[in-house]
Design an enzyme around this catalytic site. Structure first.
Site, PDB file in Angstrom:
ATOM      1  N   ASP A   1       2.029  18.883   8.305  1.00  0.00           N
ATOM      2  CA  ASP A   1       1.644  20.062   9.069  1.00  0.00           C
ATOM      3  C   ASP A   1       0.403  19.763   9.904  1.00  0.00           C
ATOM      4  O   ASP A   1       0.246  18.623  10.371  1.00  0.00           O
ATOM      5  CB  ASP A   1       1.426  21.233   8.092  1.00  0.00           C
ATOM      6  CG  ASP A   1       1.817  22.566   8.715  1.00  0.00           C
ATOM      7  OD1 ASP A   1       1.037  23.083   9.522  1.00  0.00           O
ATOM      8  OD2 ASP A   1       2.911  23.076   8.401  1.00  0.00           O
TER       9      ASP A   1
ATOM     10  N   HIS B   1      -2.753  26.744  10.231  1.00  0.00           N
ATOM     11  CA  HIS B   1      -1.366  26.727   9.743  1.00  0.00           C
ATOM     12  C   HIS B   1      -1.197  25.819   8.520  1.00  0.00           C
ATOM     13  O   HIS B   1      -0.622  26.218   7.510  1.00  0.00           O
ATOM     14  CB  HIS B   1      -0.475  26.267  10.894  1.00  0.00           C
ATOM     15  CG  HIS B   1       0.996  26.445  10.679  1.00  0.00           C
ATOM     16  ND1 HIS B   1       1.780  25.481  10.087  1.00  0.00           N
ATOM     17  CD2 HIS B   1       1.826  27.458  10.995  1.00  0.00           C
ATOM     18  CE1 HIS B   1       3.036  25.906  10.057  1.00  0.00           C
ATOM     19  NE2 HIS B   1       3.092  27.103  10.600  1.00  0.00           N
TER      20      HIS B   1
ATOM     21  N   SER C   1       7.831  29.363   8.543  1.00  0.00           N
ATOM     22  CA  SER C   1       6.776  28.431   8.130  1.00  0.00           C
ATOM     23  C   SER C   1       6.228  28.802   6.776  1.00  0.00           C
ATOM     24  O   SER C   1       5.774  27.942   6.025  1.00  0.00           O
ATOM     25  CB  SER C   1       5.580  28.522   9.088  1.00  0.00           C
ATOM     26  OG  SER C   1       5.651  27.566  10.078  1.00  0.00           O
TER      27      SER C   1
END
Ligand SMILES: *[C@@H]1O[C@H](CO)[C@@H](O)[C@H](O)[C@H]1NC(C)=O
Ligand SMILES: *[C@@H]1O[C@H](CO)[C@@H](O)[C@H](O)[C@H]1NC(C)=O
Ligand SMILES: *[C@@H]1O[C@H](CO)[C@@H](O)[C@H](O)[C@H]1NC(C)=O
Ligand SMILES: *[C@@H]1O[C@H](CO)[C@@H](O)[C@H](O)[C@H]1NC(C)=O
Ligand SMILES: *[C@@H]1O[C@H](CO)[C@@H](O)[C@H](O)[C@H]1NC(C)=O
Ligand SMILES: *[C@@H]1O[C@H](CO)[C@@H](O)[C@H](O)[C@H]1NC(C)=O
Length: 742
Positions: free
Chosen positions: A148, A204, A527
């Protein structure tokens, strides 16, 4: 063949994600771009010596790159595990020339990948000190690799208090400049020349990693909207961080390293958009990882609710859709006529005035401007909205810019109406001013009220965290849907997990989409559902170290829930029963997955006849397998013949009857008997033979045959659905059936 390496996107909704590095590159004959080059499997002695392998890769680089330093700059990555090949900076002409060389399979430009965010453990039935969470030891000893945007290692979610040291097999590295790894984050690497460290500069990656395996943190909250203990799904699992965002070549290098380092589970909240698996870097990397026994969980994508909007649909990957949890962050819009509409926001001010304020719809501020309903800043700054509550519609303008425009123009609050297609999926964001996001139909009623009265008024009643929404889980509007374009005969998505309004760790140093300085954030997307399933995989792996990746997937799918908390069929964003292309097998139920009774296992070599059956060329199959294959001597099967825990049957006109076999392995009680129960799709006859399976020992395999026959009574629709279920007194093993009527 030569392909250009392209973008991978991160998959969260409303996240301000930095533009992928290559997104703006316009291919030019002379400009250098990153290409992913597959080479033929070299001689055995080369593969064992990684230096020889590298010099062999170098031998393919264009002769024009005279100096070795220039050569170095051209070669970006040498791959060793996921496949034989490398990533290099090439011009399109050079790539074309390279493809003609003997030994080169393909050179294609890289794509960029896109990124797909806790009350959720409890919602999944995981409770501290009891049941499956305790029995699986909270994922102790299992290593989850997260590809990620990196991680903020100092976050309390990554405290290693009570964590054992990494297992002996661990070979990873720690590349932080400012700190070291610990027993929670046991490795952290970066794969992007622009990065100097695996530190998360987006948010994220930190959110996703803490969702999968964050430690227990007391008092986690965002603006007081949620307050309690935060924890990942596998709080005692280790994390290995691979910062790869968002070049495809970076993601491949990250997967290559993860395989080498010794991870057990890989979590990828990323997508690219290939048309076939042999062009899909994630699918290719995942195949090599799966061969090594690594479980791969990927986000399905955020392009729902359209059909055929799904990514990461290879059968050796778990493809995860997103659904709601029973917690809402409620903000009720209250109108002057006493109508009330439940919406959501993560910003929950406790001092918002409850007297009614003037209400205005931005679309009526300039009726000749099509963009007016979206609350563009220039319109609002020219309008008198001081002290008013402004109604805006979701659209091309990011939510944070809509909120900022209302706030800057002196607005008191914002009511944000959903896109039509988002219907009732409302999202909570850490908004910049008092806001509520309401459903589309509710928005129509609010607009009708404004239009019906001279002096419309409203207020917002912030009600904080409300637990117990019995419509949950409901499929999120954005969750990508099947059918699975690259392989229509394999049903996708596989499963649903929590992906709406998920609270997890966030780096305060990162300006999030709402400029909040909070150590937690609420984010939505597939996600966020993907790392929930990565965590569940870690729990199952901890409880059943001998289960293959396919066995773990089968256990999750055949035990998934198909009803919501109100015991009605799982609904979609319209609050109508969700179809099988939205739900897959249903919503994950970790405790039941721990004791599935029977499993549908698949060995790595079982994918060879499947891939040959997709009519790929020998080269294309070889690209995925990483070895020479001759499909004319291999057996070849139809897609639906793969021993998958679900069925996707296509009646293309010609054949009206199809027969498939399945093999199930007993992992329940040694002596057990299962009887079949069939719910046939409308207009399709489904027969199973035999109708009873009697096992006498553990790990015993039995086969059954299932015949699908299209009847004259089949409805005039594009698809119908049903299921088949094996039932014993203590367990059931359910497989969804989709029938595509082309
Ligand atoms: C959060 O909950 C804890 C314990 O229940 C309480 O002491 C604390 O004041 C709460 N914090 C907020 C911001 O509501
Ligand atoms: C949302 O759900 C309600 C039922 O509560 C339904 O009436 C409405 O049509 C749904 N769809 C949209 C687009 O709001
Ligand atoms: C307001 O109502 C009028 C007539 O009743 C209608 O023509 C108009 O389209 C409505 N405007 C909005 C924004 O709903
Ligand atoms: C592959 O080719 C065969 C023979 O032409 C055809 O019957 C089959 O449907 C094809 N399979 C796919 C997945 O396209
Ligand atoms: C594949 O096998 C067939 C049948 O044995 C043979 O005719 C063909 O030459 C083989 N192809 C390759 C590339 O080896
Ligand atoms: C099937 O439905 C479509 C549209 O719903 C219609 O155009 C078509 O004529 C129908 N076909 C038959 C055979 O009824």
């Amino acid at each position: 063949m030569a392909f250009l390496s392209t973008t991978i996107t991160i998959l969260c909704i409303f996240c301000i994600t930095r533009l992928p590095r290559f997104a703006s590159e316009i291919p030019n004959r002379n400009s250098l771009q990153t290409y992913i080059v597959h080479v033929e499997a070299p001689d055995a002695h080369l593969t064992s010596q990684s230096e020889d392998l590298e010099s062999w890769y170098h031998s393919f680089l264009p002769a024009t790159t005279a100096s070795s330093s220039e050569d170095e700059a051209r070669l970006i990555y040498s791959y060793h595990h996921v496949f034989k090949g490398f990533a290099a900076r090439l011009s399109p002409d050079e790539a074309k020339d390279m493809e003609k060389k003997k030994g080169i399979v393909s050179a294609r430009p890289q794509k960029l990948l896109s990124l797909h965010t806790t009350h959720s453990p409890n919602f999944l039935g995981l409770n501290q000190n009891m049941g499956f969470w305790k029995d699986s030891n909270y994922g102790k000893g299992v290593i989850i690799g997260v590809l990620d945007t990196g991680v903020l290692p100092e976050h309390p979610s990554f405290s290693d208090e009570g964590m054992p040291p990494p297992p002996a097999k661990w070979k990873g590295k720690c590349q932080f400049n400012h700190t070291t790894c610990n027993n929670k984050i046991i490795g952290a690497r970066y794969f992007n020349a622009d990065d100097q460290s695996p530190l998360d500069d987006n948010g994220h990656g930190t959110h996703v990693a803490s969702t999968a395996a964050g430690s227990f943190v007391q008092g986690a909250n965002v603006f007081g909207s949620a307050n309690g203990t935060a924890a990942g799904i596998a709080p005692l699992a280790h994390l290995a961080i691979y910062k790869v965002c968002c070049g495809e070549s970076d993601a491949l290098a990250g997967m290559d390293a993860a395989v080498e380092d010794g991870v057990d589970v890989l979590s990828l909240s990323l997508r690219s958009d290939p048309k076939s698996f042999f062009e899909d870097s994630i699918a290719i990397g995942a195949f090599s990882a799966m061969k090594k026994g690594i479980f791969i969980s990927c986000a399905a994508g955020n392009d729902g609710p359209d059909f055929i909007s799904l990514a990461n649909g290879a059968p050796w990957i778990l493809t995860v859709g997103a659904s709601t949890i029973d917690r809402t962050l409620r903000a009720k819009a209250v109108l002057g006529n006493n109508q009330q509409f439940d919406g959501q926001s993560a910003f929950q001010p406790n001092n918002f005035p409850q007297r009614l304020s003037p209400l205005v719809y931005a679309g009526m501020l300039n009726t000749s401007d099509d963009f007016a309903p979206l609350c563009p800043a220039d319109l609002l700054s020219r309008s008198d909205i001081r002290g008013k509550i402004v109604v805006c519609e979701l659209g091309e303008i990011p939510r944070i810019r809509q909120g900022t425009a209302v706030k800057d123009a002196g607005g008191a609050a914002m009511i944000l109406i959903n896109f039509r297609i988002y219907a009732n999926t409302t999202l909570a964001d850490a908004d910049v001013l008092p806001t509520t996001n309401v459903g589309y139909e509710d928005g129509l009623k609010i607009k009708a009220y404004i239009n019906s009265t001279r002096n419309p008024t409203a207020t917002i009643s912030f009600q904080g965290t409300v637990i117990g929404d019995d419509r949950a889980p409901a499929v999120a509007a954005f969750s990508s849907r099947g059918p699975n374009f690259p392989s229509l005969g394999v049903l996708k998505p596989d499963i649903l997990g929590p992906g709406v309004n998920i609270l997890a760790a966030w780096p305060t140093s990162v300006e999030n989409n709402t400029n909040t300085k909070s150590t937690f954030n609420v984010v939505s997307g597939t996600s966020m559902s993907c790392p929930h399933l990565s965590g569940v995989a870690a729990l199952l792996k901890s409880a059943h170290p001998d289960w293959s990746p396919a066995a773990i997937k089968s256990a999750m799918m055949t035990t998934a829930d198909v009803v919501n908390l109100a015991h009605s069929p799982i609904e979609d964003e319209n609050f109508l029963p969700a179809d099988v292309f939205a739900t897959g097998a249903g919503h994950v139920n970790p405790s039941r997955a721990n004791d599935p009774g029977l499993i549908y296992d698949i060995q790595p070599e079982d994918y060879i006849p499947y891939l040959c059956g997709l009519n790929y060329t020998n080269r294309q199959v070889g690209t995925i397998l990483q070895r020479g294959v001759n499909c004319s001597v291999e057996s070849s099967i139809e897609e639906a013949q793969l021993n998958y825990p679900s069925f996707s049957i296509i009646f293309s006109g010609k054949s009206t009857s199809q027969v498939y076999t399945r093999s199930v392995t007993n992992v329940g009680d040694p002596a057990s008997r299962y009887d079949v129960e069939i719910s046939p799709p409308r207009g399709v006859d489904v027969r199973v033979e035999p109708t009873t399976l009697k096992f006498s020992e553990i790990n015993q395999k039995l086969q059954y045959e299932v015949t699908f026959k299209l009847l004259a009574s089949a409805p005039n629709t594009t698809f119908v659905q049903g299921f088949l279920k094996w039932t014993s007194p203590n367990r059931y093993v359910r497989s969804p059936i989709a029938v595509i009527l082309a």
